[in-house]
Design a protein around this motif. Sequence first.
Motif, PDB file in Angstrom:
ATOM      1  N   PRO A 197      37.643  57.066   9.336  1.00 39.54           N
ATOM      2  CA  PRO A 197      38.465  58.225   9.001  1.00 39.54           C
ATOM      3  C   PRO A 197      39.867  58.146   9.589  1.00 39.54           C
ATOM      4  O   PRO A 197      40.775  58.835   9.140  1.00 39.54           O
ATOM      5  N   GLY A 198      40.048  57.306  10.607  1.00 42.40           N
ATOM      6  CA  GLY A 198      41.346  57.216  11.248  1.00 42.40           C
ATOM      7  C   GLY A 198      42.351  56.397  10.458  1.00 42.40           C
ATOM      8  O   GLY A 198      43.553  56.506  10.671  1.00 42.40           O
ATOM      9  N   ASP A 199      41.876  55.569   9.542  1.00 44.65           N
ATOM     10  CA  ASP A 199      42.789  54.729   8.769  1.00 44.65           C
ATOM     11  C   ASP A 199      43.547  55.572   7.747  1.00 44.65           C
ATOM     12  O   ASP A 199      42.947  56.367   7.023  1.00 44.65           O
ATOM     13  N   ALA A 200      44.866  55.385   7.691  1.00 43.40           N
ATOM     14  CA  ALA A 200      45.696  56.224   6.829  1.00 43.40           C
ATOM     15  C   ALA A 200      45.269  56.129   5.367  1.00 43.40           C
ATOM     16  O   ALA A 200      45.334  57.112   4.628  1.00 43.40           O
TER      17      ALA A 200
ATOM     18  N   ALA B  47      31.222  58.390  11.916  1.00 42.83           N
ATOM     19  CA  ALA B  47      32.297  57.397  12.029  1.00 42.83           C
ATOM     20  C   ALA B  47      32.096  56.451  13.207  1.00 42.83           C
ATOM     21  O   ALA B  47      32.462  55.277  13.127  1.00 42.83           O
TER      22      ALA B  47
ATOM     23  N   ASP C 116      43.726  59.509  17.677  1.00 41.95           N
ATOM     24  CA  ASP C 116      44.244  59.653  16.324  1.00 41.95           C
ATOM     25  C   ASP C 116      43.104  59.830  15.314  1.00 41.95           C
ATOM     26  O   ASP C 116      43.192  60.637  14.394  1.00 41.95           O
ATOM     27  N   ASP C 117      42.022  59.072  15.525  1.00 38.91           N
ATOM     28  CA  ASP C 117      40.858  59.216  14.648  1.00 38.91           C
ATOM     29  C   ASP C 117      40.313  60.635  14.733  1.00 38.91           C
ATOM     30  O   ASP C 117      39.999  61.256  13.721  1.00 38.91           O
TER      31      ASP C 117
ATOM     32  N   LYS D 179      42.343  63.116  12.856  1.00 42.50           N
ATOM     33  CA  LYS D 179      42.149  63.045  11.402  1.00 42.50           C
ATOM     34  C   LYS D 179      40.771  63.556  10.995  1.00 42.50           C
ATOM     35  O   LYS D 179      40.579  64.026   9.879  1.00 42.50           O
ATOM     36  N   ILE D 180      39.817  63.453  11.889  1.00 39.69           N
ATOM     37  CA  ILE D 180      38.478  63.975  11.607  1.00 39.69           C
ATOM     38  C   ILE D 180      38.501  65.499  11.546  1.00 39.69           C
ATOM     39  O   ILE D 180      37.705  66.119  10.852  1.00 39.69           O
TER      40      ILE D 180
END
Lengths: 284, 442
Positions: free
Chosen positions: A115-118, B350, B359-360, B363-364
């Motif tokens: 999920p972290g990949d743009a 994940a 950062d992950d 975005k989660i």
Amino acid sequence: MPFGRNLTAAAVEYMYDGGLPGLYSCIYDCVYADEMPAHIRRAGETAFGLFPQKEVATDERRALRVRNAIHDKISPAALELVETVFYSCLKDKELHILRFLLLGFATGPAVMRMPGDARVHALKQAERHFWREQHLLLGFIRFTDYEGFLAAAITPKNYALPFLARHFCERYRHESFMIYDKTHSMALVYKEYKPEFVRLEKFCFNPPPEKEESYRALWKQFYNAIAIEARVNLKCRMTHMHKRYWENMPEMEDALLPGAPPRGAPSQIQERSPRGITDGALIL
Amino acid sequence: MDLMRKLTILADSAKYDAACTSSGAGRAGGRGFGNTLAAGCCHSFSADGRCISLLKVLYTNHCIYDCRYCANRASNDVPRAAFLPQELARLTIEFYRRNYIEGLFLSSGVVKSPDYTMEQIIRALELIRYQHNFRGYIHAKAIPGASPGLVHKLGLLADRLSVNIEMPSELSLKRLAPQKSRRAILTPMAQIAAGHKQSEQEPAIYRNAPKFAVAGQATQMIIGASPESDYQIIRLASGLYSQYALKRVFYSAYIPTVEDTLLPAIDTKPPLLREHRLYQADWLMRQYHFTAEELLSEQTPNFNPYLDPKCNWAIHNLHVFPVDVNAAPRELLLRVPGIGPESVRRILYARRAGRLGLDDLKKIGVVLKRARYFILCADRPRGIHMGREAMTRALIDPGAITFGTEQLSMFDTAGTGLPGSGDVKTMQEAVEEAVLCLLAGI
């Protein structure tokens, strides 16, 4: 297929017919030509002519190969994600899908766990937006009864009509109805137990019959009576029910009238006729 | 009386009932008319920001009871009305056809006797279910004191039943609603719980077993009309969840409608912030595996107005943290402020493919503003240490201040050292004061 590597950036625009098989054909061509295009456009979209254009003819056989490759080499979930995002309003969704697929072919099923990949995040966000809007619309659609035939208009950002169709065909199984998507100029017409999608560039509703007006009035009255004055919280209402849905909801008509008090949020009152479509010919 | 007038009176009288959910029953469309969605569906939002899912009305607002807190009490001089069964059925069907509503929420004042009232409600629902073949959602109120036979009949017609517990303690019920008794409320509740359980198991024994209240039962209590503490209230709620298998307990901030010596003055503002905190705690008990005793105790019987209950628990249990998001079990992740059930689900999914960094997590969907002080992750293996002051400032609920400073007077701030309504002038000042007070308390 020689997937699983990055493509060379190319100063070229690809054009496809706007359908899903068309996009798959386009992706097939990009990969085999080893070109990462600057744009992938649907036919009819205005281009600025900065880059030479390549028109891709839809090839069902190639499209199927790409589709199967996504299913087998990445995962069924990835295929579902791609096909949902295709109907979403994500800007440059074609390029986003292409980038996601290249990553997916390189990493396999694990791409769904990144999920972290743009590249993944962009699609996930679009998918979430799509389903949220679809779910809200299930509640916010309003039908008008034209002596037995129900009609509704919607102005969604995403192309949610096929997904809404299932719900309403089940709910109003024994009725006849239509839902007109103004944004995408498409209509779902359900008659005699058969749903059908029709392209409709322009469509206008008759003013509702008298009996209909009385039910609308009852509904508006109910809507106003059920609110507790001591708890009025217009900002909260706006968060749950964005203003862009109001134009198709009879209970919000009065709040949208020019001259209505600016309710809570700073956004300006839309200069639209309150009932949505009024100009043009009468069809029903 | 015309329908418009009736609807106005009977919707207006029903508006203080908090429950308007349509979830818990998934039913496909069939030979009848309509269907239901298991997840429920909001059809509109009223000016107070609450979801409108069902046509929420009273069957009648005539009432023989004289409950002090109620706008429809017998001694209150308000216009009265009653629906005819066929009127109500037609209205429900026509609203449903236009996709205004997901179904019907039917409650009623008590006419003649509880049994007589229940018979009226059942008659209306039978018309909707059997004559109009309506397969949409129905939420019905069981009247305390009605006979078990009628409660059973009602459960076969409705998807969800509810009996309002009204007051958080027996003492308050006696004082404010002398004609209602604790027993009369709990008896149907127990019957519904048993009936629901039985109906869940019966299809295993024989097909086409009648469905009794498929979406279970709920209840509601009024907050702020009686002197109970938050601790008493959530203890009661937690007891109801475990004993009667309730799906939801609703809390309704008391809004004065009638002048009464036993009740808060008529110009009292409804305790919305307190209600909000109770809902937060309720959520923690149902979805996050918190117990009432973890959230409050005899020593601190009320919620902190400035912190939501989860943050409050976290800063008083710092020894549990930091939690390693790449290794911690589900239950522990759920305890981190800023991480909810959906984020936990995504983290667990994940992290099987690689270690997660800040950062992950962002975005989660993790709220890093709060979570960052309580976690270890791939790019912060030793955690983030910014000092207690920064942490406290980040955790303060801005809602507590925007809810209006009057709200704070609902909490007894005298003994806690927290600033009261008179002390704060600007938002900034309020936050700073709150930080200082909270730091002194930890």
